[in-house]
Every structure is written in structure tokens, then in C-alpha cells.
Enzyme design. Structure first.
Site, PDB file in Angstrom:
ATOM      1  CD  GLU A 133      -2.895   1.008   2.400  1.00  0.00           C
ATOM      2  OE1 GLU A 133      -3.564  -0.037   2.443  1.00  0.00           O
ATOM      3  OE2 GLU A 133      -3.034   1.942   3.200  1.00  0.00           O
ATOM      4  NE  ARG A 151     -17.611   5.503   8.133  1.00  0.00           N
ATOM      5  CZ  ARG A 151     -17.663   5.408   9.444  1.00  0.00           C
ATOM      6  NH1 ARG A 151     -18.805   5.072  10.034  1.00  0.00           N
ATOM      7  NH2 ARG A 151     -16.593   5.624  10.182  1.00  0.00           N
ATOM      8  CG  ASP A 198     -11.320   7.153   9.877  1.00  0.00           C
ATOM      9  OD1 ASP A 198     -12.045   6.230  10.320  1.00  0.00           O
ATOM     10  OD2 ASP A 198     -10.091   7.055   9.730  1.00  0.00           O
ATOM     11  CG  HIS A 237     -14.964   0.311  12.412  1.00  0.00           C
ATOM     12  ND1 HIS A 237     -15.713   1.330  12.945  1.00  0.00           N
ATOM     13  CD2 HIS A 237     -14.162   0.881  11.481  1.00  0.00           C
ATOM     14  CE1 HIS A 237     -15.383   2.476  12.344  1.00  0.00           C
ATOM     15  NE2 HIS A 237     -14.452   2.222  11.443  1.00  0.00           N
TER      16      HIS A 237
HETATM   17  C1  LIG Z   1      -7.123  -1.788   4.465  1.00  0.00           C
HETATM   18  C2  LIG Z   1      -7.703  -0.424   4.803  1.00  0.00           C
HETATM   19  C3  LIG Z   1      -7.501   0.642   3.924  1.00  0.00           C
HETATM   20  C4  LIG Z   1      -8.026   1.920   4.228  1.00  0.00           C
HETATM   21  N1  LIG Z   1      -7.817   2.946   3.334  1.00  0.00           N
HETATM   22  C5  LIG Z   1      -8.348   4.180   3.586  1.00  0.00           C
HETATM   23  C6  LIG Z   1      -8.187   5.252   2.643  1.00  0.00           C
HETATM   24  O1  LIG Z   1      -7.553   5.101   1.604  1.00  0.00           O
HETATM   25  N2  LIG Z   1      -8.751   6.459   2.949  1.00  0.00           N
HETATM   26  C7  LIG Z   1      -9.464   6.672   4.114  1.00  0.00           C
HETATM   27  O2  LIG Z   1      -9.971   7.796   4.311  1.00  0.00           O
HETATM   28  N3  LIG Z   1      -9.652   5.665   5.014  1.00  0.00           N
HETATM   29  C8  LIG Z   1      -9.104   4.430   4.780  1.00  0.00           C
HETATM   30  N4  LIG Z   1      -9.288   3.407   5.685  1.00  0.00           N
HETATM   31  C9  LIG Z   1      -9.965   3.688   6.967  1.00  0.00           C
HETATM   32  C10 LIG Z   1     -11.496   3.526   6.878  1.00  0.00           C
HETATM   33  O3  LIG Z   1     -12.026   4.506   6.018  1.00  0.00           O
HETATM   34  C11 LIG Z   1     -12.048   3.706   8.316  1.00  0.00           C
HETATM   35  O4  LIG Z   1     -11.687   2.629   9.113  1.00  0.00           O
HETATM   36  C12 LIG Z   1     -13.535   3.998   8.423  1.00  0.00           C
HETATM   37  O5  LIG Z   1     -13.816   4.421   9.768  1.00  0.00           O
HETATM   38  C13 LIG Z   1     -14.461   2.838   8.124  1.00  0.00           C
HETATM   39  O6  LIG Z   1     -14.438   2.499   6.810  1.00  0.00           O
HETATM   40  P1  LIG Z   1     -15.191   1.155   6.307  1.00  0.00           P
HETATM   41  O7  LIG Z   1     -15.099   1.160   4.839  1.00  0.00           O
HETATM   42  O8  LIG Z   1     -14.686  -0.007   7.034  1.00  0.00           O
HETATM   43  O9  LIG Z   1     -16.687   1.517   6.770  1.00  0.00           O
HETATM   44  P2  LIG Z   1     -18.001   0.663   6.975  1.00  0.00           P
HETATM   45  O10 LIG Z   1     -17.889  -0.701   6.414  1.00  0.00           O
HETATM   46  O11 LIG Z   1     -19.117   1.521   6.503  1.00  0.00           O
HETATM   47  O12 LIG Z   1     -18.057   0.515   8.576  1.00  0.00           O
HETATM   48  C14 LIG Z   1     -17.987   1.634   9.438  1.00  0.00           C
HETATM   49  C15 LIG Z   1     -18.733   1.323  10.741  1.00  0.00           C
HETATM   50  O13 LIG Z   1     -20.137   1.230  10.483  1.00  0.00           O
HETATM   51  C16 LIG Z   1     -20.630  -0.080  10.770  1.00  0.00           C
HETATM   52  N5  LIG Z   1     -21.499  -0.461   9.638  1.00  0.00           N
HETATM   53  C17 LIG Z   1     -21.111  -0.837   8.399  1.00  0.00           C
HETATM   54  N6  LIG Z   1     -22.174  -1.068   7.615  1.00  0.00           N
HETATM   55  C18 LIG Z   1     -23.273  -0.802   8.377  1.00  0.00           C
HETATM   56  C19 LIG Z   1     -24.660  -0.842   8.117  1.00  0.00           C
HETATM   57  N7  LIG Z   1     -25.134  -1.172   6.901  1.00  0.00           N
HETATM   58  N8  LIG Z   1     -25.511  -0.500   9.148  1.00  0.00           N
HETATM   59  C20 LIG Z   1     -25.037  -0.141  10.360  1.00  0.00           C
HETATM   60  N9  LIG Z   1     -23.702  -0.087  10.657  1.00  0.00           N
HETATM   61  C21 LIG Z   1     -22.835  -0.420   9.668  1.00  0.00           C
HETATM   62  C22 LIG Z   1     -19.415  -0.983  10.883  1.00  0.00           C
HETATM   63  O14 LIG Z   1     -19.629  -2.066  11.781  1.00  0.00           O
HETATM   64  C23 LIG Z   1     -18.347  -0.023  11.365  1.00  0.00           C
HETATM   65  O15 LIG Z   1     -18.413   0.133  12.778  1.00  0.00           O
HETATM   66  C24 LIG Z   1      -8.780   2.123   5.424  1.00  0.00           C
HETATM   67  C25 LIG Z   1      -8.977   1.038   6.307  1.00  0.00           C
HETATM   68  C26 LIG Z   1      -8.447  -0.220   6.007  1.00  0.00           C
HETATM   69  C27 LIG Z   1      -8.657  -1.353   6.966  1.00  0.00           C
END
Ligand SMILES: Cc1cc2nc3c(=O)[nH]c(=O)nc-3n(C[C@H](O)[C@H](O)[C@H](O)COP(=O)(O)OP(=O)(O)OC[C@H]3O[C@@H](n4cnc5c(N)ncnc54)[C@H](O)[C@@H]3O)c2cc1C
Length: 288
Positions: A17, A107, A109, A151
Site C-alpha cells: 500500500e 466509508r 473516517d 471497527h
Molecule cells: C485496508 C484499509 C484501507 C483503508 N484505506 C483508507 C483510505 O484510503 N482512505 C481513508 O480515508 N480511510 C481508509 N481506511 C480507513 C477507513 O475509512 C475507516 O476505518 C472507516 O472508519 C471505516 O471504513 P469502512 O469502509 O470499514 O466503513 P463501513 O464498512 O461503513 O463501517 C464503518 C462502521 O459502520 C458499521 N457499519 C457498516 N455497515 C453498516 C450498516 N449497513 N448498518 C449499520 N452499521 C454499519 C461498521 O460495523 C463499522 O463500525 C482504510 C482502512 C483499512 C482497513
């Protein structure tokens, strides 16, 4: 090439990455990093997407360079937190023309340092973005994030995995995990995923701790548990940069070797744009 096909053909997929330069900053450094990473032949290189899309242009440009100039497979990260459907549509059209075939749908942060308007987004969760892209086109292979220690916003790890299932049902083909420093968290997590019938491949996110100062930043970002052995290494070598780097590499190599022994499907290395670190880790751990 679609990343789901790489997993089908490889025992352990190895990915790195990188992050793009901030808007207006020079690109020479990151381009040299990518050139150097090519020497260890990662199966794909992922490019992060800055908070709320601040690096959108840079992310797309670096991912395109990985594909066109350096002939490797890019995985473009894409967050939805402050995007409307029309914004996503534009990005998809743009990257499709540039030959990008793989997206890590996230999603993002929730910003804490400024007012966040949830109305600025058409999407609440990564599952919404995944579903939206899948209903628009089948051109892209989608990956999503997983959290071996849960998370930070999730009520429980089980609830978090139920939400992960929504992302898989929406069309994601693979998972890349958040960093962890104790492999047991990953093994327990994987058991839970398989029990809950998530069968897509999972790459383990590995972050080498090469500077003591980085650690608190990493904990803030990931909420990962730091094992006592890593704390001892930092206490011992924290003031000596080269010794700390050596110890951090050794720790990461130990994690990777153990994961490979346990049959992990993928290792995803958070390189922090330090190609020398990635090269040492890949050669010491027989990843290449
Ligand atoms: C490998 C990796 C790469 C990353 N790269 C980036 C990046 O490039 N840029 C950046 O800004 N951030 C990045 N992040 C961080 C990430 O954006 C954050 O961790 C963010 O807080 C959550 O993103 P997510 O896609 O996991 O969200 P989600 O999957 O939407 O989850 C977020 C929270 O909501 C809950 N949730 C999910 N779906 C639902 C639903 N349908 N109903 C109710 N609750 C739900 C989950 O349990 C979780 O607690 C990365 C994280 C990882 C692990």
C-alpha cells in the site's frame, strides 16, 4: 487484471500500500517508490484516498501510473463519506477510461476536526458504495476493509462482522484487514468469518513499526492492541532509528512467516512509501 483472479491463482497474494502526494506536492518520490517496489513484484499495489477525497486527483494519477507506466495492477481506494452519487459516477467513468479495474470501497473516517454534514453524502456505509457501484457496472472488482479487533465504532466484533457480510452481499470479492500486531486476533477473526459463511479471500494488513514515534499515531488510527514484546522493543530501541527499524522489520517478518505457516491467503504491507522497508521484509520473509 481483476484482483479476485489473482487470489484464484496464487497461494499467498502479496500486495503493498502507498499513499499519493498531497495536492501540489512533488511526485518524484512516490514514483521512485513504485519503481523500487516493482523489483519485488507485488501482485498489486493499493493507493490510498485522502480523507474526504483531498487526494482524489493524486490517487487516480498514481493508480494510473502503476498500471500504464509500471505495468503492475493497481487497487484504487475510494471513500464515500462526502460523495454524492453523481460524484462517484464521474470517478467511475474517469478511472474506467484509464484502465483501472479494482477498487477498495470504503466509508472513510468521520472528520473530527471540522463540521461534518451527513447530507453531503448519498452513502452512509461502505456497503452502500459497494452496492451502488455493482448496480451501475460490472467493470470493477471490489474489495472492502475488515477489522480483526473490530471497527472502533462497532458495538461488538460480531455486529461488525454482520456489517461486513452486507459488504460481501453487495458484491465485494475480497477483504483487506486493518493492521494488527498479534496474529491470534487475525486467526480468531478468520474463524469467525468462515463460521459466518464469509468465504472470500482475506489479506492480512501488516504495518512494520520502523519509528517509535509512529506508534501512538498508529494506535489512534487503528485501535490495534500492542503486544508486550513490541512495547519492549520500542523501549529498548526507540531512541535509535536504525536499530528500531531493524527490530520493526524483524517483528513484521515474524508475523508474516507465522501467517504464511497458517496458510494466509494474502499479505498486505502498509509500506508508508518506504520501498526499502518493503524490499527487506519481502526478501527476509520469503514472500518473493
Ligand atoms: C485496508 C484499509 C484501507 C483503508 N484505506 C483508507 C483510505 O484510503 N482512505 C481513508 O480515508 N480511510 C481508509 N481506511 C480507513 C477507513 O475509512 C475507516 O476505518 C472507516 O472508519 C471505516 O471504513 P469502512 O469502509 O470499514 O466503513 P463501513 O464498512 O461503513 O463501517 C464503518 C462502521 O459502520 C458499521 N457499519 C457498516 N455497515 C453498516 C450498516 N449497513 N448498518 C449499520 N452499521 C454499519 C461498521 O460495523 C463499522 O463500525 C482504510 C482502512 C483499512 C482497513
Amino acid at each position: 487484471m481483476k484482483i479476485r483472479d489473482i487470489y484464484k491463482n496464487k497461494k499467498t497474494v502479496f500486495s503493498c500500500e502507498v499513499f499519493p502526494p498531497k495536492p501540489g506536492a512533488k511526485k518524484e518520490g512516490i514514483l521512485q517508490t513504485i519503481k523500487d517496489l516493482k523489483l519485488i513484484s507485488p501482485d498489486f499495489i493499493s493507493v490510498t484516498y485522502g480523507a474526504a477525497g483531498e487526494t482524489k486527483e493524486g490517487t487516480i494519477e498514481i493508480a494510473t501510473r502503476i498500471k500504464k507506466t509500471y505495468k503492475m495492477e493497481p487497487l484504487m481506494h475510494l471513500t464515500c463519506i462526502e460523495n454524492k452519487k453523481k460524484d462517484i459516477e464521474k470517478i467511475l467513468n474517469n478511472i474506467s477510461q484509464k484502465g483501472i479495474q479494482n477498487i477498495l470501497t470504503l466509508r472513510g473516517d468521520i472528520p473530527v476536526d471540522r463540521k461534518f454534514k451527513s447530507t453531503a453524502s448519498d452513502f452512509s456505509h461502505a456497503s452502500d458504495l459497494t452496492a451502488y457501484i455493482k448496480t451501475r457496472t460490472d467493470k470493477f472488482c471490489l474489495g472492502v476493509a475488515g477489522y480483526p479487533e473490530g471497527h472502533p465504532e462497532a458495538y461488538s466484533i460480531e455486529k461488525d462482522i454482520k456489517n461486513l457480510i452486507k459488504k460481501i452481499q453487495a458484491g465485494a470479492s475480497f477483504i483487506i484487514t486493518q493492521m494488527f500486531f498479534k496474529n491470534d486476533f487475525f486467526y480468531l477473526y478468520l474463524d469467525k468469518l468462515r463460521e459466518m459463511e464469509i468465504s472470500v479471500p482475506v489479506s492480512a494488513g501488516i504495518m512494520p513499526v520502523f519509528k517509535a514515534k509512529l506508534l501512538s499515531k498508529m494506535i489512534n488510527l487503528s485501535h490495534a492492541t500492542i503486544p508486550s514484546r513490541l512495547i519492549s522493543l520500542i523501549e529498548k530501541y526507540g531512541d535509535n532509528e536504525s536499530e528500531m527499524e531493524k527490530a520493526g522489520i524483524e517483528f513484521a517478518v515474524g508475523q508474516i512467516e507465522d501467517l504464511i505457516d497458517h496458510g494466509v491467503e494474502g499479505i498486505h504491507l502498509f509500506t508508508m512509501n518506504r520501498s526499502s522497508l518493503a524490499r527487506k521484509i519481502s526478501s527476509y520473509s520469503n514472500l518473493r
